[in-house]
Design an enzyme around this catalytic site. Structure first.
Site, mmCIF file in Angstrom:
data_model
loop_
_atom_site.group_PDB
_atom_site.id
_atom_site.type_symbol
_atom_site.label_atom_id
_atom_site.label_comp_id
_atom_site.label_asym_id
_atom_site.label_seq_id
_atom_site.Cartn_x
_atom_site.Cartn_y
_atom_site.Cartn_z
ATOM 1 N N GLY A 102 0.746 -1.301 0.223
ATOM 2 C CA GLY A 102 -0.031 -0.047 0.073
ATOM 3 C C GLY A 102 0.907 1.140 0.080
ATOM 4 N N SER A 105 4.459 1.180 1.515
ATOM 5 C CA SER A 105 5.334 0.410 0.823
ATOM 6 C C SER A 105 5.846 0.921 -0.498
ATOM 7 C CB SER A 105 4.554 -0.900 0.559
ATOM 8 O OG SER A 105 4.123 -1.467 1.893
ATOM 9 N N ILE A 126 -6.038 -3.004 1.975
ATOM 10 C CA ILE A 126 -7.471 -2.998 2.102
ATOM 11 C C ILE A 126 -8.233 -1.728 2.363
ATOM 12 C CG2 ILE A 126 -7.411 -5.607 2.942
ATOM 13 C CD1 ILE A 126 -8.361 -4.514 5.623
ATOM 14 N N ASP A 127 -7.476 -0.875 2.406
ATOM 15 C CA ASP A 127 -8.258 0.594 2.676
ATOM 16 C C ASP A 127 -8.565 1.380 1.444
ATOM 17 O OD1 ASP A 127 -7.741 0.303 5.239
ATOM 18 O OD2 ASP A 127 -5.878 1.638 5.420
ATOM 19 N N GLY A 170 -10.108 1.595 7.967
ATOM 20 C CA GLY A 170 -9.876 2.845 7.173
ATOM 21 C C GLY A 170 -9.355 3.993 7.962
ATOM 22 N N ARG A 247 -25.094 -0.437 20.820
ATOM 23 C CA ARG A 247 -23.868 -1.278 21.082
ATOM 24 C C ARG A 247 -23.072 -1.104 19.857
ATOM 25 N NH1 ARG A 247 -26.251 -1.915 24.799
ATOM 26 N NH2 ARG A 247 -27.022 -3.796 26.268
ATOM 27 N N ARG A 256 -9.078 -8.581 7.720
ATOM 28 C CA ARG A 256 -7.754 -8.757 6.897
ATOM 29 C C ARG A 256 -7.662 -10.322 6.527
ATOM 30 N NH1 ARG A 256 -4.405 -4.996 6.317
ATOM 31 N NH2 ARG A 256 -4.110 -3.293 7.759
HETATM 32 P P1 ADP Z 1 1.315 -0.018 3.848
HETATM 33 O O1 ADP Z 1 2.269 -0.137 2.744
HETATM 34 O O2 ADP Z 1 0.331 -0.934 4.123
HETATM 35 O O3 ADP Z 1 0.582 1.483 3.890
HETATM 36 P P2 ADP Z 1 3.089 0.715 5.954
HETATM 37 O O4 ADP Z 1 2.756 2.209 6.014
HETATM 38 O O5 ADP Z 1 3.225 0.229 7.500
HETATM 39 O O6 ADP Z 1 2.223 -0.211 5.245
HETATM 40 O O7 ADP Z 1 4.594 0.699 5.182
HETATM 41 C C1 ADP Z 1 5.307 -0.557 5.287
HETATM 42 C C2 ADP Z 1 6.663 -0.338 5.109
HETATM 43 O O8 ADP Z 1 7.035 0.486 4.068
HETATM 44 C C3 ADP Z 1 7.366 0.634 6.382
HETATM 45 O O9 ADP Z 1 7.437 -0.509 7.483
HETATM 46 C C4 ADP Z 1 8.602 0.822 5.833
HETATM 47 O O10 ADP Z 1 9.561 -0.119 5.907
HETATM 48 C C5 ADP Z 1 8.166 1.222 4.293
HETATM 49 N N1 ADP Z 1 8.098 2.727 4.336
HETATM 50 C C6 ADP Z 1 6.866 3.453 4.632
HETATM 51 N N2 ADP Z 1 6.937 4.705 4.337
HETATM 52 C C7 ADP Z 1 8.440 4.883 4.036
HETATM 53 C C8 ADP Z 1 9.130 6.010 3.699
HETATM 54 N N3 ADP Z 1 8.584 7.365 3.686
HETATM 55 N N4 ADP Z 1 10.381 5.846 3.192
HETATM 56 C C9 ADP Z 1 10.994 4.605 3.201
HETATM 57 N N5 ADP Z 1 10.235 3.393 3.267
HETATM 58 C C10 ADP Z 1 8.999 3.653 4.025
#
Ligand code: ADP
Length: 322
Positions: A102, A105, A126-127, A170, A247, A256
């Protein structure tokens, strides 16, 4: 012959396995050497990379989660960490990396691209909050799980003339809440993108009760200012006004873990193939996504610079239908 690796990163999403399978098999079909990186960027940095063939991805199409594992890795946010990852790939003679994940990543993959390493991203969260793909891998399955929860809550709510608050995933994006709310016939939907007044929610409940409705369902995105806990706190003070007993159910990680539905399996299979075709064309620094029914590529630079907007048309529709 190319050598290509694939990893999954960030929050896991149903369909990630189908994407891994597709990347490996479409690569093998081209006669390439294929590799899997374990535990996302953490495994990249530590060189936890294994060669994978067609049989290694057998029997995973229908499984939720990711066989490669995923991790959140703070070290990857530093250039030193990313250079370590590139060194590990080069040591194995790997020419390109496919990153399934996402927003976070793909921000990581954009930074790898800026260090001149050949990268292709696959949209999976999933968001559904990733710019560059109208639908991301995992959304449809998570949405169906939220919908099933609404349908079940309605049954019990009707028996007791209750209102239920259902909080769905979300963080910054109300997509699942909005779509599950429309599909499940919610009385009110609270999402981060649209300001909600708890007074208005209370009034909606009150009117539903006055009109003799047997139940009322409010769907709330976890990232909304008034999430389930905040709304329950507000309602506690206005209990007499509501009519319904209320509730809250917080769905959390249950969303997930589902087995991917047909839509996610097909989307993942198409995006995996799209990523391998992009590598073959030498088109790097892009996100492979789905737009207007077609598999497209969008520069990662654009992906990280833009925010995906919620459809106001769907927000309006939800208002008409409640
Ligand atoms: P998602 O991809 O589901 O949004 P995360 O926000 O947890 O998940 O990001 C996953 C991984 O991507 C992080 O643990 C990190 O290793 C890497 N990452 C996130 N932001 C950055 C960034 N600004 N620069 C480099 N790597 C990043």
């Amino acid at each position: 012959m190319k050598r290509v690796a694939v990893l999954t990163s960030g929050g896991d999403a149903p369909g990630m396995n189908a994407a891994i399978r597709s990347v490996i098999r479409c690569g093998v079909a081209k006669g390439w050497g294929m590799f899997g990186v374990k535990q996302g960027y953490a495994g990249l940095i530590s060189g936890n990379i294994v060669e994978m063939g067609t049989r290694d991805v057998g029997g995973i199409l229908q499984k939720g989660g990711t066989i490669l594992g995923s991790a959140r890795c703070a070290e990857f946010k530093t250039e030193e960490g990313r250079l370590k990852g590139i060194r590990a790939l080069r040591q194995l003679g790997i020419d390109a990396l496919v990153v399934i994940g996402g927003n976070g990543s793909q921000t990581g993959s954009y930074h790898l691209h800026k260090l001149d390493y050949p990268i292709v991203g696959i949209a999976s969260t999933i968001d559904n909050d990733l710019y560059g793909s109208e639908m991301t891998i995992g959304v449809d399955t998570a949405l169906n799980i939220a919908l099933e929860a609404i349908d079940r809550l309605k049954v019990t709510a009707s028996s007791h003339q209750r209102a239920f608050l259902l909080e769905v995933m979300g963080r910054n994006c109300g997509y699942i809440a909005l779509m599950a709310g429309i599909a499940g016939g919610a009385e009110y939907i609270v999402i981060p993108e649209v300001e909600s007044d708890p007074e208005e929610v209370a009034e909606t409940l009150h009117l539903a009760y006055e009109h003799g409705k047997e139940h009322a369902i409010i769907v709330v995105a976890e990232g909304a200012k008034y999430n389930a806990n905040a709304l329950i706190e507000f309602f506690e003070k206005h209990r007499d006004r509501l009519g319904f007993k209320i509730r809250a159910t917080i769905l959390g990680h249950v969303q997930r873990g589902g087995e991917p539905g047909a839509f996610d399996r097909i989307l993942a299979s198409r995006l995996g193939n799209g990523a391998i075709e992009a590598v073959d064309r030498g088109e790097f620094g892009v996100l492979v996504g789905l737009n207007k029914g077609k598999i497209t590529t969008t520069p990662l630079e654009e992906v990280v610079a833009n925010k995906k907007e919620i459809s106001m048309e769907m927000v309006e529709l939800a208002r008409k239908l409640d």
